[in-house]
Design a protein around this motif. Structure first.
Motif, PDB file in Angstrom:
ATOM      1  N   SER A   1       0.833  -1.212   0.000  1.00 17.65           N
ATOM      2  CA  SER A   1       0.000   0.000   0.000  1.00 17.65           C
ATOM      3  C   SER A   1       0.862   1.254   0.000  1.00 17.65           C
ATOM      4  O   SER A   1       0.549   2.226  -0.691  1.00 17.65           O
ATOM      5  CB  SER A   1      -0.929   0.027   1.215  1.00 17.65           C
ATOM      6  OG  SER A   1      -1.926  -0.949   1.100  1.00 17.65           O
ATOM      7  N   ASN A   2       1.956   1.233   0.770  1.00 16.15           N
ATOM      8  CA  ASN A   2       2.871   2.383   0.780  1.00 16.15           C
ATOM      9  C   ASN A   2       3.338   2.711  -0.631  1.00 16.15           C
ATOM     10  O   ASN A   2       3.306   3.864  -1.054  1.00 16.15           O
ATOM     11  CB  ASN A   2       4.109   2.092   1.639  1.00 16.15           C
ATOM     12  CG  ASN A   2       3.824   2.063   3.117  1.00 16.15           C
ATOM     13  OD1 ASN A   2       2.729   2.337   3.569  1.00 16.15           O
ATOM     14  ND2 ASN A   2       4.830   1.702   3.878  1.00 16.15           N
ATOM     15  N   VAL A   3       3.768   1.689  -1.344  1.00 20.93           N
ATOM     16  CA  VAL A   3       4.282   1.901  -2.699  1.00 20.93           C
ATOM     17  C   VAL A   3       3.172   2.391  -3.622  1.00 20.93           C
ATOM     18  O   VAL A   3       3.358   3.348  -4.382  1.00 20.93           O
ATOM     19  CB  VAL A   3       4.934   0.614  -3.248  1.00 20.93           C
ATOM     20  CG1 VAL A   3       5.304   0.773  -4.721  1.00 20.93           C
ATOM     21  CG2 VAL A   3       6.157   0.243  -2.421  1.00 20.93           C
ATOM     22  N   LEU A   4       2.010   1.762  -3.561  1.00 26.07           N
ATOM     23  CA  LEU A   4       0.906   2.143  -4.448  1.00 26.07           C
ATOM     24  C   LEU A   4       0.476   3.587  -4.222  1.00 26.07           C
ATOM     25  O   LEU A   4       0.218   4.326  -5.177  1.00 26.07           O
ATOM     26  CB  LEU A   4      -0.274   1.188  -4.270  1.00 26.07           C
ATOM     27  CG  LEU A   4      -0.024  -0.253  -4.713  1.00 26.07           C
ATOM     28  CD1 LEU A   4      -1.218  -1.126  -4.357  1.00 26.07           C
ATOM     29  CD2 LEU A   4       0.297  -0.329  -6.194  1.00 26.07           C
ATOM     30  N   VAL A   5       0.420   4.010  -2.965  1.00 26.48           N
ATOM     31  CA  VAL A   5       0.050   5.391  -2.670  1.00 26.48           C
ATOM     32  C   VAL A   5       1.179   6.334  -3.096  1.00 26.48           C
ATOM     33  O   VAL A   5       0.927   7.376  -3.700  1.00 26.48           O
ATOM     34  CB  VAL A   5      -0.297   5.569  -1.171  1.00 26.48           C
ATOM     35  CG1 VAL A   5      -0.489   7.033  -0.818  1.00 26.48           C
ATOM     36  CG2 VAL A   5      -1.564   4.775  -0.827  1.00 26.48           C
ATOM     37  N   ALA A   6       2.415   5.966  -2.828  1.00 24.45           N
ATOM     38  CA  ALA A   6       3.546   6.831  -3.158  1.00 24.45           C
ATOM     39  C   ALA A   6       3.659   7.090  -4.664  1.00 24.45           C
ATOM     40  O   ALA A   6       4.000   8.197  -5.071  1.00 24.45           O
ATOM     41  CB  ALA A   6       4.851   6.239  -2.628  1.00 24.45           C
ATOM     42  N   ILE A   7       3.374   6.075  -5.473  1.00 22.54           N
ATOM     43  CA  ILE A   7       3.490   6.258  -6.925  1.00 22.54           C
ATOM     44  C   ILE A   7       2.156   6.621  -7.567  1.00 22.54           C
ATOM     45  O   ILE A   7       2.051   6.671  -8.787  1.00 22.54           O
ATOM     46  CB  ILE A   7       4.112   5.022  -7.618  1.00 22.54           C
ATOM     47  CG1 ILE A   7       3.196   3.799  -7.514  1.00 22.54           C
ATOM     48  CG2 ILE A   7       5.506   4.737  -7.071  1.00 22.54           C
ATOM     49  CD1 ILE A   7       3.650   2.599  -8.330  1.00 22.54           C
ATOM     50  N   ASP A   8       1.162   6.879  -6.738  1.00 22.10           N
ATOM     51  CA  ASP A   8      -0.175   7.272  -7.182  1.00 22.10           C
ATOM     52  C   ASP A   8      -0.835   6.219  -8.072  1.00 22.10           C
ATOM     53  O   ASP A   8      -1.620   6.539  -8.963  1.00 22.10           O
ATOM     54  CB  ASP A   8      -0.143   8.638  -7.884  1.00 22.10           C
ATOM     55  CG  ASP A   8      -1.481   9.347  -7.799  1.00 22.10           C
ATOM     56  OD1 ASP A   8      -2.292   8.997  -6.911  1.00 22.10           O
ATOM     57  OD2 ASP A   8      -1.724  10.240  -8.630  1.00 22.10           O
ATOM     58  N   ALA A   9      -0.525   4.958  -7.817  1.00 18.93           N
ATOM     59  CA  ALA A   9      -1.137   3.862  -8.575  1.00 18.93           C
ATOM     60  C   ALA A   9      -2.604   3.671  -8.214  1.00 18.93           C
ATOM     61  O   ALA A   9      -3.338   3.031  -8.957  1.00 18.93           O
ATOM     62  CB  ALA A   9      -0.370   2.562  -8.346  1.00 18.93           C
TER      63      ALA A   9
END
Length: 181
Positions: free
Chosen positions: A160-168
């Protein structure tokens, strides 16, 4: 003629101001890209005073990690208290929703991500390990989840951190939908 008395801030008030501004400053450029001068300027204080409040840049950043960790625990506690079931999956579902709310604050998310990238710095590494230890043991205690459930919960949180950070989360593409599922 009216005389104004200037009220001085206490060290704790200044410390709180520094923490608020440092979160934003470090979130933008990370630990390595942010100087103590950047933080002091954003907080409206001298660099010398910043060093009176915090021993060094590493200690300041570790304090931010501790602050974000406390926000995660406070949110998790509220979520856990609202669950009407003792089923570990129900508790973990509520905790996931609370985690998603916390990381929706991009500054908090970026501090957590930058902290992991800066964990080779001894004081920051210790703060990150302490953050994880507290989170894992708290989630274990309130959920009664198995080690496998805990691993899945934290793995999903990191994704989730990655998805939110890259605006996925805003993308409607097969790969993004797969990772969000």
């Amino acid at each position: 003629m009216e005389t104004r008395t200037r009220q001085r801030s206490t060290a704790e008030e200044r410390r709180a101001t520094v923490m608020r501004t440092a979160i934003k400053t470090f979130a933008e450029r990370g630990y390595y890209g942010t100087s103590t001068m950047d933080v002091a300027k954003a907080a409206g204080i001298s660099q010398g005073y910043l060093y009176r409040l915090f021993k060094d840049k590493e200690t300041l950043f570790a304090a931010l990690v501790d602050h974000c960790s406390a926000r995660l625990r406070e949110s998790a506690a509220a979520a856990a208290a609202s669950v009407q079931s003792t089923d570990p999956e129900a508790v973990l579902k509520a905790l996931t929703a609370s985690y998603d709310e916390v990381i929706a604050d991009r500054d908090v998310l970026m501090i957590l991500m930058h902290a992991q990238c800066s964990a080779s710095e001894p004081v920051i590494g210790e703060a990150v390990r302490t953050c994880y230890a507290k989170q894992v043991e708290y989630v274990r205690a309130v959920s009664g989840a198995s080690d496998e459930q805990l691993r899945r919960y934290f793995a999903d949180g990191l994704l989730s951190n990655v998805l939110v950070a890259i605006d996925a989360t805003a993308l409607d593409t097969p790969w993004a939908r797969t990772l969000r599922a």
